[in-house]
Design a protein around this motif. Structure first.
Motif, short mmCIF file in Angstrom:
data_model
loop_
_atom_site.label_atom_id
_atom_site.label_comp_id
_atom_site.label_asym_id
_atom_site.label_seq_id
_atom_site.Cartn_x
_atom_site.Cartn_y
_atom_site.Cartn_z
N ASP A 219 0.86 -1.27 -0.18
CA ASP A 219 -0.03 -0.03 0.12
C ASP A 219 0.97 1.25 0.09
O ASP A 219 1.70 1.38 0.96
CB ASP A 219 -0.81 -0.14 1.18
CG ASP A 219 -1.86 1.12 1.07
OD1 ASP A 219 -2.08 1.68 0.36
OD2 ASP A 219 -2.97 0.89 2.29
N HIS A 283 -2.76 1.45 9.16
CA HIS A 283 -3.42 0.21 9.18
C HIS A 283 -2.29 -0.89 9.29
O HIS A 283 -1.53 -0.76 8.60
CB HIS A 283 -4.71 0.01 8.54
CG HIS A 283 -4.44 0.34 7.06
ND1 HIS A 283 -3.91 -0.73 6.30
CD2 HIS A 283 -4.63 1.42 6.17
CE1 HIS A 283 -3.70 -0.44 5.14
NE2 HIS A 283 -4.09 1.15 4.91
N THR A 310 0.83 0.81 7.84
CA THR A 310 1.14 1.99 7.00
C THR A 310 0.97 3.16 7.65
O THR A 310 0.59 3.18 8.71
CB THR A 310 -0.14 2.06 5.85
OG1 THR A 310 -1.19 2.53 6.68
CG2 THR A 310 -0.28 0.84 5.22
N GLU A 312 0.18 6.96 7.17
CA GLU A 312 -0.56 7.75 6.02
C GLU A 312 -1.34 8.69 6.24
O GLU A 312 -2.61 8.83 6.24
CB GLU A 312 -1.45 6.92 5.05
CG GLU A 312 -2.08 5.89 5.78
CD GLU A 312 -3.06 5.06 4.90
OE1 GLU A 312 -3.53 5.51 3.74
OE2 GLU A 312 -3.25 3.91 4.87
N GLU A 326 2.07 8.13 1.94
CA GLU A 326 1.89 6.95 2.70
C GLU A 326 2.96 5.95 2.39
O GLU A 326 3.19 5.86 1.16
CB GLU A 326 0.57 6.26 2.47
CG GLU A 326 0.44 4.50 2.91
CD GLU A 326 -0.85 3.98 2.36
OE1 GLU A 326 -1.11 4.45 1.19
OE2 GLU A 326 -1.35 3.23 3.05
#
Ligand code: CO
Length: 349
Positions: A219, A283, A310, A312, A326
């Motif tokens: 991500d 998360h 992450t 972000e 992020e």
């Protein structure tokens, strides 16, 4: 690797004589099976993979630790034959499935085992981390490619298509979630869907995307400016960057999730944008794109070593635009290892 996982699972089973695993991510985590329409039934001594004839060959190939059995009627039969009195289940199953289960096994006490499975998955092995690291590398490379395609007039949808093609061509099995590409005022919507809006000179352009490699997600988010940024854009970008870097610098095993969230939130609030940062700071990531724990004001979990998180933060100003930055990181003992390698200085295209 999966022998060790089954061993850990059995140690956690406690008074549950059997465990029924019904969600696809947990079936994959414990067995390695990548198809649909399957369940696991695990006892202290036996492990069954329940599926239908479409998947018999695949299941026997992917899951050497499991005995593959026809799914139809299997739970009722196994519970009865083995006289299972207590069985763990996952709360994500549908109400209809749960009621059917109660019908198959009226004498069996059902125990919610959801949290135990989530805890087991939260801490990653180095093999799992390596898969997400590769997924992050693929995204770094695909992002570098896409920057060559950005120019005024190109649409968000065209950019999304090109980005996803690049990600797949570089070896990912797919995207880890629906790609977010948002230009200009649309970037104030944290989860905007790519539209037919055209990229314009002087506007923010936000990319939030991830890849799946060997079943594990990545991500990343970067926000760029097409052309020269104005004062306000610079101020917003610098605030988000400062918040992001301060939070990453504080991230390590033993920290409380909500404390890390507060570090970023305080910086954004002090700059006067606190109201616009509505989501959590980050998360966990793994087989699923959103896993527990969360870096958020309400999550007071203590971070464990080898958790993928992450970081972000974002600022979103309605009618103007938004910035989010992020990185995907691994929580280590003394610090965070950053898996996203793309630079964070504002890119002007
Ligand atoms: Co994310």
């Amino acid at each position: 690797m999966r022998e060790e996982r089954l061993k850990q699972l059995r140690e956690k089973m406690g008074k549950a004589e059997a465990l029924l695993v019904t969600s696809r991510p947990n079936v994959f985590y414990l067995s390695g099976f990548t198809g649909t329409s399957s369940q696991l039934l695990i006892t202290q001594k036996e492990a069954f993979l329940l599926t239908d004839s479409r998947y018999y060959i695949q299941a026997r190939t992917q899951c050497p630790l499991f005995e593959v059995v026809e799914i139809s009627g299997a739970v009722a039969r196994l519970v009865q034959e083995r006289n299972i009195k207590t069985m763990g289940y996952e709360s994500s199953m549908s109400v209809a499935s749960f009621q059917r289960l109660q019908g198959y096994a009226p004498e069996t006490e059902l125990i919610d085992f959801t949290q135990e499975l989530s805890d087991l998955r939260a801490v990653k092995s180095e093999e799992e981390i390596a898969c997400s690291r590769r997924a992050a590398q693929i995204c770094d490379a695909a992002f570098a490619d896409i920057l060559n395609v950005v120019k005024p007039g190109v649409t968000e949808r065209e950019l999304a298509l090109e980005l996803e093609f690049n990600v797949r061509r570089r070896g990912a099995s797919g995207m880890s979630f629906d790609t977010i590409i948002a230009s200009g005022p649309r970037s104030a919507m944290p989860h905007a869907e790519p539209s037919d809006a055209e990229v314009k000179e002087g506007e923010f352009l936000l990319f939030d995307f991830g890849a799946v490699y060997e079943g594990y997600c990545s991500d990343m988010t970067r926000t760029v400016v097409v052309g020269e940024p104005n004062e306000k854009q610079l101020e917003i970008y610098d605030t988000v960057l400062q918040a992001q870097e301060a939070a990453v610098a504080a991230l390590r095993a033993g920290q409380v999730c909500s404390d890390v969230d507060r570090i970023a939130r305080d910086i954004i609030s002090k700059a006067g944008y606190g109201e616009t940062f509505g989501h959590g700071l980050g998360h966990s990531v793994g087989i699923q794109i959103h896993e527990d724990p969360r870096l958020s004001p309400s999550c007071h979990t203590v971070l464990k070593e080898n958790t993928l998180m992450t970081v972000e933060p974002g600022i979103y100003v309605e009618g103007f635009g938004g910035v989010r930055i992020e990185d995907l990181t691994v929580v280590r003992k003394e610090s965070a290892e950053i898996l996203t390698k793309t630079g964070k200085k504002l890119i002007k295209l």
